[in-house]
Design an enzyme around this catalytic site. Structure first.
Site, PDB file in Angstrom:
ATOM      1  N   GLU A 269       0.969  -1.086  -0.264  1.00 52.31           N
ATOM      2  CA  GLU A 269       0.280   0.470  -0.005  1.00 52.31           C
ATOM      3  C   GLU A 269       0.716   1.074   0.113  1.00 52.31           C
ATOM      4  O   GLU A 269       1.486   1.541   1.152  1.00 52.31           O
ATOM      5  CB  GLU A 269      -1.182  -0.576   1.370  1.00 52.31           C
ATOM      6  CG  GLU A 269      -1.622   1.191   1.269  1.00 52.31           C
ATOM      7  CD  GLU A 269      -2.459   1.141   2.677  1.00 52.31           C
ATOM      8  OE1 GLU A 269      -3.256   1.764   2.711  1.00 52.31           O
ATOM      9  OE2 GLU A 269      -2.284   0.111   3.467  1.00 52.31           O
ATOM     10  N   LYS A 330      -9.667   2.473  -3.274  1.00 54.55           N
ATOM     11  CA  LYS A 330      -9.650   2.025  -2.151  1.00 54.55           C
ATOM     12  C   LYS A 330     -11.478   2.797  -1.714  1.00 54.55           C
ATOM     13  O   LYS A 330     -11.684   3.787  -2.089  1.00 54.55           O
ATOM     14  CB  LYS A 330      -9.276   2.349  -0.970  1.00 54.55           C
ATOM     15  CG  LYS A 330      -9.423   1.655   0.222  1.00 54.55           C
ATOM     16  CD  LYS A 330      -8.242   1.980   0.968  1.00 54.55           C
ATOM     17  CE  LYS A 330      -8.641   1.192   3.070  1.00 54.55           C
ATOM     18  NZ  LYS A 330      -7.526   1.838   3.836  1.00 54.55           N
ATOM     19  N   CYS A 382      -5.907  -2.392   1.994  1.00 52.27           N
ATOM     20  CA  CYS A 382      -5.389  -2.379   4.052  1.00 52.27           C
ATOM     21  C   CYS A 382      -6.347  -2.882   4.611  1.00 52.27           C
ATOM     22  O   CYS A 382      -7.125  -4.381   4.584  1.00 52.27           O
ATOM     23  CB  CYS A 382      -5.311  -1.150   4.412  1.00 52.27           C
ATOM     24  SG  CYS A 382      -4.541  -0.651   6.172  1.00 52.27           S
TER      25      CYS A 382
END
Length: 505
Positions: A269, A330, A382
Site C-alpha cells: 500500500e 480504495k 488495507c
C-alpha cells in the site's frame, strides 16, 4: 468466590472481558474463553435486574474491546508530540463505544428462562452485533470472535459454510455451556450440556480435516509472482528527503535476479509515494521494475478533483511497459484514519484536531481487475479485507484476491497479526487464493482454504517469490449465500432457546 463476583460484578465483568482478549490472535489461549465467557454468563444468570445484566455486559465489552484494540495506539505513538494526548482517549473511546455491542446481547438474553436458552440467545445476539459493527460508522468488524481458531487450519474451515460470524456463534456456545455446572443439580442436564459443548469442537475439526483433504494445494501454475517487502520504518516512509531513495529500494529489490521469470512484481500500500497524474516523470522510473511482458502492481496515491477541490485517493496501479494498465481506488475508508465521519457538521473548536486527518475520496466499490495473461483478481487495500461478504465484485467473481497493505503504522503489535488472521478468514469464506503484500509484513501467499503457504515475517526486509496454485478457487456455501447462512444459524439458535424456555414452564 461466588459472593465476591456478585459484590464486584462490574470489576469482575471487566476482568473477564480483558481475559477474553488472550484468546484472540496472536495469543490463541482459547481455553481462557471457558473462564471469560463462563464468568460472564454466571454474572448474567445471577443478575437481579435488567440494569445489572446490561452493566455486566457493558463492562465485559469495555475490557474486551479496549484491550483488544489497544494496538491502534501504536499509530499515535508515531507522532507523540501532536497525537500522544489522544492515547488515553482512544483507549476509553474504543471500550466505551464498542462495549454497547456486548451490553445489548447481555440484556437480550434475560428474556429467556433456562441457562442453556440464555447461552443460545446471547450467542445469537452477539453474532448479530458483530454484523452491526460491520457497517455502523462505515464499519469496523475487527477481532471477530471466530478468529480465535486461526491457530488451526482445520478449525477455521467451518467459515466456508457459516462465515466468521457463524464461527463466533459456535465459539460462544462452546465456551459458555460448560458453566452449567454452576447452576444445575440435574445430572442428566449437566451431562447433555457438556456433551454438546464437547461435540461441537470435535465436529469442527473433523469437518476441517475432510475439507483440507478435498481441496489440497499440491500443484502450482507457471504464473510467477514476487512480493517486495522492504520494511522501511514508518517514520522514514514519508520524509521528503527519503522518498526517491525509498522508491529506489523497491526497484532494486524488484529486479534482483529471480530464480524464475516473474510475471508480476507486487508492492504494498502507497509504496509509490509520487502522484503520477501530477508527476508523470516518475512513471518512467517505475518502469524499471516492470518485468518483461509482465506487470508491476503497486499501492500509490492519486489525486482526483471532486468538483470543489483536489482530494487524495488511496489507489492501486498496475503498470506495464506502456504505462498504467489498470487502477483502483480504495472504497472502504478507515474512519478517523482516512476521513472523519460527519466532518462538515463538527464544531469549529474541533477543527485543529480533525484537520490532521486527511479527507480521502472513496472509490466506486469492489472491482475485478483483468489484465492480459493474468487470471482476473479482486483488489483490496488495507483494512478492506476485514469485511466478511464484502470483498468481491459479485457481478464478476474473481479467481483470486490481492490485498495491498501497510501495517508499519502498528509496529510489532498484535494489529498486523490480527490483520493477517482476517485475511485468512476471507480466503476460507470465499474459497479464493489470496496474495497479501505488506510494506513491513506480514506478506503471504494464502490458499483457498486459508492455509499460509508462504510468508515473510513482520518487520523483515526481503522478497517472497512463488507461483500461484493451479486451482485458484473453490466455490463455498458462504460465497453463494453469504450472511443468509449466518442468519439461519442465529434463527435456529433462537428457536431452540425459545423451546428450552417454554419447556421449563
Amino acid at each position: 468466590m461466588r459472593n465476591l463476583f456478585l459484590t464486584y460484578h462490574k470489576t469482575s465483568a471487566l476482568i473477564f472481558g480483558c481475559l477474553s482478549v488472550l484468546a484472540l490472535p496472536p495469543f490463541y489461549l482459547t481455553p481462557l474463553l471457558l473462564i471469560s465467557f463462563g464468568g460472564l454468563m454466571f454474572l448474567l444468570e445471577t443478575s437481579s435486574s435488567p440494569k445489572k445484566a446490561f452493566s455486566a455486559g457493558y463492562w465485559f465489552g469495555f475490557g474486551h474491546f479496549a484491550c483488544g484494540l489497544f494496538w491502534i495506539n501504536n499509530a499515535l505513538m508515531m507522532d507523540l508530540p501532536r497525537l500522544g494526548w489522544l492515547i488515553p482517549l482512544t483507549f476509553i473511546a474504543s471500550g466505551g463505544f464498542f462495549g454497547l455491542f456486548t451490553a445489548l446481547p447481555a440484556l437480550f438474553c434475560r428474556l429467556f428462562k433456562t441457562f442453556p436458552a440464555k447461552v443460545l440467545a446471547f450467542a445469537a445476539a452477539w453474532t448479530a452485533c458483530e454484523w452491526l459493527r460491520s457497517f455502523i460508522l462505515t464499519g469496523f468488524p475487527w477481532n471477530l470472535l471466530g478468529t480465535v481458531w486461526v491457530f488451526s487450519d482445520r478449525a477455521i474451515q467451518a467459515a466456508s459454510v457459516f462465515g466468521t460470524y457463524g464461527l463466533s456463534l459456535l465459539t460462544i456456545i462452546m465456551a459458555s455451556l460448560p458453566a452449567i455446572v454452576l447452576f444445575s443439580s440435574d445430572k442428566k442436564t449437566i451431562f447433555a450440556t457438556l456433551f454438546i459443548s464437547a461435540l461441537l469442537p470435535a465436529l469442527l475439526f473433523a469437518y476441517g480435516e475432510w475439507r483440507l483433504q478435498r481441496y489440497p494445494d499440491d500443484s502450482f501454475s507457471d504464473l510467477n509472482i514476487r512480493i517486495v517487502q522492504p520494511s522501511i520504518p514508518q517514520q522514514m516512509k514519508w520524509q521528503k528527503e527519503m522518498l526517491e531513495s525509498n522508491l529506489q529500494t523497491y526497484i532494486n529489490m524488484s529486479v534482483q535476479t529471480p530464480a524464475v521469470k516473474n510475471n508480476l512484481i507486487i508492492w504494498g500500500e502507497t509504496a509509490n509515494p509520487f502522484v503520477l497524474n501530477m508527476e508523470p516523470q516518475y512513471l518512467e522510473v517505475l518502469r524499471r521494475a516492470v518485468p518483461a511482458n509482465g506487470y508491476l502492481i503497486t499501492g500509490a496515491l492519486n489525486y482526483v478533483h471532486d468538483g470543489e477541490k483536489w482530494r487524495p485517493v488511496n489507489a492501486m496501479q498496475a503498470i506495464d511497459s506502456d504505462g498504467i494498465a489498470a487502477s483502483y481506488g480504495k472504497s472502504h475508508l478507515v474512519p478517523f484514519g482516512e476521513y472523519i465521519p460527519l466532518r462538515r457538521y463538527l464544531p469549529q473548536s474541533l477543527k485543529p484536531v480533525t484537520n490532521v486527518i486527511a479527507d480521502f475520496m472513496p472509490g466506486s466499490g469492489n472491482e475485478t481487475i483483468t489484465l492480459p495473461g493474468i487470471p482476473p483478481f479482486g483488489i483490496l487495500i488495507c483494512y478492506e479485507i476485514i469485511f466478511p461478504a464484502e470483498v468481491i465484485d459479485s457481478q464478476q467473481r474473481p479467481e483470486w484476491l490481492l490485498n495491498l497493505t501497510n501495517d508499519g503504522w502498528y509496529g510489532d503489535s498484535s494489529g498486523p497479526r490480527q490483520h493477517l488472521a482476517a485475511a485468512r478468514m476471507r480466503a476460507v469464506e470465499e474459497g479464493l487464493t489470496l496474495v497479501r503484500a505488506a510494506n513491513s509484513g506480514i506478506s503471504a501467499l494464502i490458499s483457498k482454504t486459508g492455509v499460509v503457504l508462504k510468508e515473510l515475517p513482520l518487520n523483515t526486509s526481503g522478497t517472497l517469490d512463488f507461483s500461484l496454485p493451479q486451482q485458484l478457487s473453490c466455490r463455498t456455501i458462504y460465497s453463494k449465500y453469504h450472511n443468509l447462512t449466518v442468519m439461519l444459524l442465529c434463527i435456529f439458535a433462537l428457536i431452540t432457546a425459545y423451546c428450552l424456555s417454554k419447556h421449563s414452564d
